[in-house]
Design a protein around this motif. Structure first.
Motif, PDB file in Angstrom:
ATOM      1  N   LYS A  49      56.471  27.448 -54.831  1.00 14.30           N
ATOM      2  CA  LYS A  49      56.414  28.911 -54.746  1.00 14.30           C
ATOM      3  C   LYS A  49      57.797  29.511 -54.992  1.00 14.30           C
ATOM      4  CE  LYS A  49      52.132  29.334 -52.307  1.00 14.30           C
ATOM      5  NZ  LYS A  49      51.449  29.727 -51.077  1.00 14.30           N
ATOM      6  N   GLU A  50      57.990  30.728 -54.520  1.00 14.38           N
ATOM      7  CA  GLU A  50      59.218  31.455 -54.836  1.00 14.38           C
ATOM      8  C   GLU A  50      60.479  30.844 -54.226  1.00 14.38           C
ATOM      9  OE1 GLU A  50      59.932  35.225 -56.999  1.00 14.38           O
ATOM     10  OE2 GLU A  50      58.065  34.243 -56.495  1.00 14.38           O
ATOM     11  N   THR A  51      60.415  30.464 -52.976  1.00 13.53           N
ATOM     12  CA  THR A  51      61.667  30.127 -52.280  1.00 13.53           C
ATOM     13  C   THR A  51      61.641  28.758 -51.595  1.00 13.53           C
ATOM     14  OG1 THR A  51      60.853  31.191 -50.266  1.00 13.53           O
ATOM     15  CG2 THR A  51      62.155  32.555 -51.762  1.00 13.53           C
ATOM     16  N   SER A  52      60.562  28.008 -51.766  1.00 12.26           N
ATOM     17  CA  SER A  52      60.468  26.756 -51.011  1.00 12.26           C
ATOM     18  C   SER A  52      60.629  25.536 -51.895  1.00 12.26           C
ATOM     19  CB  SER A  52      59.131  26.696 -50.275  1.00 12.26           C
ATOM     20  OG  SER A  52      59.028  27.778 -49.394  1.00 12.26           O
ATOM     21  N   LEU A  53      60.711  24.392 -51.234  1.00 11.52           N
ATOM     22  CA  LEU A  53      60.882  23.120 -51.916  1.00 11.52           C
ATOM     23  C   LEU A  53      59.920  22.108 -51.330  1.00 11.52           C
ATOM     24  CD1 LEU A  53      64.658  22.092 -51.954  1.00 11.52           C
ATOM     25  CD2 LEU A  53      63.236  22.582 -53.933  1.00 11.52           C
ATOM     26  N   ALA A 107      59.816  22.227 -47.385  1.00 14.06           N
ATOM     27  CA  ALA A 107      60.995  22.879 -46.797  1.00 14.06           C
ATOM     28  C   ALA A 107      60.884  24.366 -47.088  1.00 14.06           C
ATOM     29  CB  ALA A 107      62.267  22.283 -47.373  1.00 14.06           C
ATOM     30  N   ARG A 108      60.395  25.111 -46.126  1.00 12.26           N
ATOM     31  CA  ARG A 108      60.162  26.548 -46.327  1.00 12.26           C
ATOM     32  C   ARG A 108      61.472  27.306 -46.479  1.00 12.26           C
ATOM     33  NH1 ARG A 108      55.465  26.344 -42.903  1.00 12.26           N
ATOM     34  NH2 ARG A 108      53.700  26.372 -44.340  1.00 12.26           N
ATOM     35  N   ALA A 111      70.199  27.365 -44.861  1.00  8.14           N
ATOM     36  CA  ALA A 111      71.096  26.361 -44.282  1.00  8.14           C
ATOM     37  C   ALA A 111      70.787  24.975 -44.837  1.00  8.14           C
ATOM     38  CB  ALA A 111      70.952  26.362 -42.763  1.00  8.14           C
ATOM     39  N   MET A 112      69.554  24.786 -45.323  1.00 11.15           N
ATOM     40  CA  MET A 112      69.155  23.459 -45.810  1.00 11.15           C
ATOM     41  C   MET A 112      69.630  23.206 -47.241  1.00 11.15           C
ATOM     42  SD  MET A 112      65.332  22.752 -44.558  1.00 11.15           S
ATOM     43  CE  MET A 112      64.837  22.803 -42.841  1.00 11.15           C
ATOM     44  N   ARG A 113      69.972  24.283 -47.925  1.00 16.11           N
ATOM     45  CA  ARG A 113      70.300  24.193 -49.334  1.00 16.11           C
ATOM     46  C   ARG A 113      71.374  23.157 -49.665  1.00 16.11           C
ATOM     47  NH1 ARG A 113      69.045  28.178 -53.255  1.00 16.11           N
ATOM     48  NH2 ARG A 113      70.405  27.929 -55.043  1.00 16.11           N
ATOM     49  N   GLY A 114      72.454  23.194 -48.909  1.00 15.63           N
ATOM     50  CA  GLY A 114      73.551  22.263 -49.178  1.00 15.63           C
ATOM     51  C   GLY A 114      73.343  20.895 -48.568  1.00 15.63           C
ATOM     52  N   VAL A 115      72.235  20.719 -47.874  1.00 18.16           N
ATOM     53  CA  VAL A 115      72.008  19.455 -47.162  1.00 18.16           C
ATOM     54  C   VAL A 115      70.961  18.602 -47.861  1.00 18.16           C
ATOM     55  CG1 VAL A 115      71.282  18.468 -44.955  1.00 18.16           C
ATOM     56  CG2 VAL A 115      72.640  20.556 -44.979  1.00 18.16           C
ATOM     57  N   LEU A 162      85.711  27.951 -42.000  1.00 15.47           N
ATOM     58  CA  LEU A 162      85.202  26.577 -41.914  1.00 15.47           C
ATOM     59  C   LEU A 162      84.026  26.451 -40.948  1.00 15.47           C
ATOM     60  CD1 LEU A 162      88.228  24.146 -42.054  1.00 15.47           C
ATOM     61  CD2 LEU A 162      86.927  25.211 -43.883  1.00 15.47           C
ATOM     62  N   GLU A 163      84.122  27.142 -39.853  1.00 18.01           N
ATOM     63  CA  GLU A 163      83.089  27.066 -38.828  1.00 18.01           C
ATOM     64  C   GLU A 163      81.701  27.376 -39.382  1.00 18.01           C
ATOM     65  OE1 GLU A 163      84.027  29.652 -35.592  1.00 18.01           O
ATOM     66  OE2 GLU A 163      82.191  29.139 -34.504  1.00 18.01           O
ATOM     67  N   TYR A 164      81.649  28.218 -40.417  1.00 16.52           N
ATOM     68  CA  TYR A 164      80.343  28.644 -40.910  1.00 16.52           C
ATOM     69  C   TYR A 164      79.961  28.032 -42.253  1.00 16.52           C
ATOM     70  CZ  TYR A 164      81.122  31.961 -37.211  1.00 16.52           C
ATOM     71  OH  TYR A 164      81.377  32.508 -35.997  1.00 16.52           O
ATOM     72  N   VAL A 165      80.800  27.113 -42.729  1.00 13.35           N
ATOM     73  CA  VAL A 165      80.504  26.473 -44.014  1.00 13.35           C
ATOM     74  C   VAL A 165      79.709  25.199 -43.749  1.00 13.35           C
ATOM     75  CG1 VAL A 165      81.530  25.391 -46.041  1.00 13.35           C
ATOM     76  CG2 VAL A 165      82.562  27.448 -45.067  1.00 13.35           C
ATOM     77  N   ASP A 166      78.750  24.883 -44.641  1.00  9.37           N
ATOM     78  CA  ASP A 166      77.940  23.691 -44.385  1.00  9.37           C
ATOM     79  C   ASP A 166      78.778  22.408 -44.503  1.00  9.37           C
ATOM     80  OD1 ASP A 166      77.092  22.287 -47.219  1.00  9.37           O
ATOM     81  OD2 ASP A 166      77.479  24.440 -47.415  1.00  9.37           O
ATOM     82  N   VAL A 167      78.372  21.389 -43.733  1.00 15.19           N
ATOM     83  CA  VAL A 167      79.168  20.158 -43.654  1.00 15.19           C
ATOM     84  C   VAL A 167      79.360  19.476 -44.996  1.00 15.19           C
ATOM     85  CG1 VAL A 167      79.117  19.310 -41.300  1.00 15.19           C
ATOM     86  CG2 VAL A 167      77.057  19.155 -42.680  1.00 15.19           C
ATOM     87  N   GLY A 168      78.328  19.535 -45.839  1.00 19.17           N
ATOM     88  CA  GLY A 168      78.436  18.884 -47.143  1.00 19.17           C
ATOM     89  C   GLY A 168      79.607  19.446 -47.937  1.00 19.17           C
TER      90      GLY A 168
END
Ligand SMILES: [Zn+2]
Lengths: 248, 203
Positions: free
Chosen positions: A24-28, A44-45, A53-57, B185-191
């Motif tokens: 969909k538009e914004t999920s994975l 992953a909604r 927050a999940m984007r970089g992880v 830094l506190e608000y930047v993601d760990v990666g």
């Protein structure tokens, strides 16, 4: 196991992202490989929102801790956290990583836990990340994966005679059976389709030894044939993409 | 027992089906859009149909940068105010627009219109790497700046382009990555922080 009625929860499970698809538009939809639950598909909604927050992880090749709840085929990812600081894969190492992921996506059925395969995968990524020789990492993983899936290649005995493999002899490898010594110059009828390797290659493979260049070449061809046999005619995208790149 | 099918006009069905080609649009949203257009905004629908037909007829890829244009070569590529010795490679037109917004880059571009995605079978031919190589070998380009995304796919793309350029003795560079400007830094993601530490530079 029937789990249609029960909602399962998994917390902080060791896992890796194998691949993701936009949903969909914004999920994975995340194809993950977890230590205790095997391969799972997780939604992953909102993971594609700019500030998610999940984007970089949710990146492949990084050890993660995943939490999700599931009541059917597709679970819902609740949290994903960074579990270790592995140096990102680069260059050919990155390509090798994609290849390992494709093997798991193609050959490992969903929800079939394989803790030892998981550990072998995590170890292989760590070695790729530490710039270990690629051939050794790939062959080691391919062999372990086949074994974990129940197709451990026979490497130390002649499949026809039961005799110990002799380093100086040549063997035709029948995928469903194992190595059979090639006799004389005329060979055996029907050998054509099988990969022929030296006894030395088989013994090196059994010990995960890839110092010798001939072993590396033959082991590569042999494992490729054994994996192709399990894939039943499907071709691996990663291999095609790599070949196309080498043509440029 | 099978339910009686709800009667719908053929045209509505075809419109719903057509709208589903849009990314992220499922059958429900497609149906909502179709009803909305037919019921509340026929003029808007007509505008949409015309704009779509016109775009399809006129918009093509620039022969030099591969971005969308209505000309053989786009205005940016024809501009005499740009530095022809720099070529910045981006994945999408949106990325190009982003780099333009910085006002800190005045070179040329090449838009891949994608990235290598080995697991999806997207390879060198699908993103026109051969055309990029031809473009970079025009004799004027001195440096190719790789501004693909910092995803595994974007990294693989940058790596292979760099290798191919190296083989042709063309200088390649990669945009830097790290903690965002003004980022705490506190608000930047760990990666990002983990990578920033690995990519630290001397002062
Ligand atoms: Zn242009």
């Amino acid at each position: 196991m029937d789990n249609r009625a029960t909602r399962r929860r998994a917390d902080n499970e060791a896992g890796f992202v194998l691949h993701t698809h936009p949903y969909k538009e914004t999920s994975l939809v995340v194809e993950a490989f977890t230590r205790r639950f095997g391969r799972v598909a997780l939604l992953a909604r909102g993971a594609r929102r700019p500030r998610s927050a999940m984007r970089g992880v949710l990146l492949a090749f990084h050890p993660l801790r995943l939490s999700w709840s599931a009541s059917g085929e597709l679970g819902t990812l609740v949290a994903a956290e960074w579990a270790a600081g592995l140096r990102s894969l680069e260059g050919l190492g990155l390509m090798c990583g994609f290849y390992l992921n494709e093997l798991l996506l193609r050959l490992l059925p969903r929800e079939d836990p394989h803790e030892e395969l998981f550990d072998a995968y995590a170890g292989s990524l760590a070695r790729l990340s530490a710039r270990a020789p690629h051939a050794a990492v790939l062959r080691g993983f391919e062999r372990r994966m086949l074994a974990e899936l129940g197709y451990a290649p026979v490497l130390e005995r002649d499949a026809a005679t039961g005799l110990a493999i002799e380093p100086e002899r040549r063997y035709a490898y029948e995928p469903d059976r194992g190595p059979v010594a090639v006799t004389g110059r005329e060979g055996r009828p029907g050998v054509g389709a099988d990969v022929v390797v030296s006894g030395r290659t088989l013994l090196d493979l059994a010990r995960d030894e890839y110092e010798c260049a001939e072993t590396r070449d033959e082991a590569r061809a042999l494992l490729r044939a054994l994996i192709a046999h399990r894939l039943g005619g499907q071709t691996l995208h990663t291999r095609t993409v790599l070949m196309e790149l080498q043509e440029l | 027992m099978a339910k009686e099918p709800i009667p719908t006009a053929k045209g509505v069905e075809r419109l719903v089906e057509a709208l589903r080609v849009l990314p992220g649009v499922g059958p429900r949203s497609a149906q909502r859009m179709a009803y909305y257009l037919l019921q509340h905004d026929r003029a808007g629908a007509d505008l949409l149909a015309q704009a779509m037909a016109a775009a399809l007829a006129r918009v093509r890829h620039c022969a030099r940068c591969n971005n969308f244009t209505e000309d053989e070569v786009c205005s940016l590529c024809r501009s005499s105010r740009r530095d022809p010795s720099l070529l910045c490679v981006v994945e999408t037109p949106a990325d190009l627009a982003m780099v333009e917004q910085t006002l800190s880059y005045s070179g040329m571009y090449f838009v891949l219109m994608g990235r290598l995605s080995p697991l999806d079978g997207v390879g060198a031919r699908d993103i026109g790497l051969d055309r990029l190589l031809a473009r970079a070998s025009d004799g004027e380009v001195q440096e190719v700046i790789l501004a693909t995304n910092f995803t595994n796919e974007g990294e693989a793309t940058a790596h292979y382009i760099a290798e191919m350029l190296r083989a042709r003795k063309i200088k390649a560079s990669r945009i830097a990555r790290g903690v965002p400007l003004g980022g705490e830094l506190e608000y930047v993601d760990v990666g990002t922080i983990s990578q920033a530490i690995l990519d630290r530079r001397g002062l």
